[in-house]
Design an enzyme around this catalytic site. Structure first.
Site, PDB file in Angstrom:
ATOM      1  N   LYS A 186      50.869  38.209  43.689  1.00 40.78           N
ATOM      2  CA  LYS A 186      49.675  37.625  42.762  1.00 40.78           C
ATOM      3  C   LYS A 186      47.696  38.225  43.082  1.00 40.78           C
ATOM      4  O   LYS A 186      48.025  37.718  42.158  1.00 40.78           O
ATOM      5  CB  LYS A 186      50.278  36.266  42.672  1.00 40.78           C
ATOM      6  N   ASN A 194      40.647  38.750  37.135  1.00 41.12           N
ATOM      7  CA  ASN A 194      39.509  37.444  37.426  1.00 41.12           C
ATOM      8  C   ASN A 194      38.257  38.279  37.465  1.00 41.12           C
ATOM      9  O   ASN A 194      37.348  37.940  36.688  1.00 41.12           O
ATOM     10  CB  ASN A 194      40.027  36.416  38.085  1.00 41.12           C
TER      11      ASN A 194
HETATM   12  O1  KPL Z   1      46.416  33.859  36.951  1.00 42.56           O
HETATM   13  C1  KPL Z   1      45.131  34.997  35.633  1.00 42.56           C
HETATM   14  C2  KPL Z   1      44.536  33.937  35.533  1.00 42.56           C
HETATM   15  O2  KPL Z   1      43.729  33.639  34.469  1.00 42.56           O
HETATM   16  O3  KPL Z   1      44.290  33.306  36.492  1.00 42.56           O
HETATM   17  C3  KPL Z   1      46.119  36.196  35.636  1.00 42.56           C
HETATM   18  C4  KPL Z   1      47.570  36.397  35.377  1.00 42.56           C
HETATM   19  C5  KPL Z   1      44.945  36.828  35.280  1.00 42.56           C
HETATM   20  C6  KPL Z   1      45.849  35.424  34.039  1.00 42.56           C
HETATM   21  O4  KPL Z   1      45.254  35.148  33.209  1.00 42.56           O
END
Ligand code: KPL
Length: 305
Positions: A186, A194
């Protein structure tokens, strides 16, 4: 199973609603300095919009000094990565010595700084790709379903009954025996999507354009160098495929970092690309691309904050 939820933002409220729908009665713990402090100790009604349905549930909001804190068996921490320590530390002495802490935030880092402060309390970690939008303080809309992974990190394993209850309550959730690996996967998704969406002011789907491919590969290459030192088993192909898949599945979304900057809020950069940079330093590695992204996001933050 008496559960508490620390941080009642969009994800905190969504999980509270999901646990309540499964028959639990989670207590909500607003962060100490949130405006809802005046309402603590009372039951509050929270609304969840789900498709064309609207669901209302009341939850008990606990004050930070409530004697009920000792009754918690599980505390889900859903505040932002940079709020975890400040929100959790004052509560720790008030929790039962066996109360399990479950951290659910983007990025990595707080699990390491907290480890020495838990006084034997078990620590579990999780990551969720469920999407929720806060419409007002007690009102959210679920904007997407997605995988939630939970696993143990420190101390006694999660009791089977707690595990089953959580996995049954949270749609799309699964247990992970290698939760750090899942969190690094993740982390890779967040380290790419991001900062790039925030810097270029685009939605996630825009990163599918060929012009981003070189940067995406460079970010992942640097992440893999650090993961290798940390003993985390990841491969470039699997990470690359995962990042591309999330870009496709969330094409219309604006990442949390894009939205944080847009609304003049602090970002989680220190716990995403900044975490990589900080771990790399421990191993004498330099990460030019990730460091550049950290610098650019910090520059954008300081213009806005
Ligand atoms: O977790 C996310 C975030 O925006 O913080 C993702 C998976 C990139 C989805 O927008």
């Amino acid at each position: 199973m008496q559960t508490g939820i620390l941080g009642i933002g969009a994800i905190g409220q969504l999980l509270a609603q999901q646990l309540a729908a499964a028959g639990l009665e989670p207590w909500l713990l607003p962060r100490a300095n949130t405006p809802s402090l005046a309402e603590q100790g009372e039951k509050q009604v929270y609304t969840l919009e789900l498709g064309d349905q609207s669901l209302q549930t009341s939850f008990l909001c606990l004050a930070q000094d409530s004697s009920k804190l000792k009754q918690l068996e599980l505390l889900l921490v859903t505040v932002k990565a940079y709020q975890v320590e400040a929100a959790l530390e004052p509560l720790l002495p008030k929790l039962h010595p066996n109360c399990r802490i479950l951290l659910l935030h983007n990025g990595l880092g707080p699990h390491q700084s907290l480890a020495a402060k838990l006084n034997g309390r078990p620590l579990s970690l999780g990551t969720t790709s469920q999407g929720a939008l806060k419409l007002s303080s007690n009102h959210i809309r679920q904007t997407g379903s997605g995988l939630t992974q939970i696993g143990d990190l420190i101390g006694a394993p999660m009791p089977e009954v707690m595990k089953t209850t959580l996995l049954n309550a949270i749609p799309g959730s699964q247990w992970s025996d290698t939760i750090l690996e899942a969190l690094w996967q993740k982390l890779a998704v967040n380290a790419v999507i991001n900062p790039l969406t925030a810097i270029h002011r685009v939605n996630n789907g825009a990163l599918a354009a060929p012009e981003f491919e070189g940067t995406i590969c460079a970010i992942l290459d640097e992440l893999l160098q650090v993961a290798k030192q940390e003993g985390i088993a990841l491969t470039f192909d699997a990470l690359h495929a995962r990042v591309k898949e999330v870009i496709r599945l969330t094409a219309a979304n604006y990442s949390s970092m894009y939205q944080d900057l847009k609304h003049g809020r602090k970002t989680e950069i220190n716990y995403i690309n900044g975490y990589l940079q900080q771990r790399a330093e421990q191993y004498g590695l330099t990460l030019p691309i990730n460091s550049e992204l950290v610098a650019q996001i910090k520059a954008l933050e300081s213009n806005l904050l």
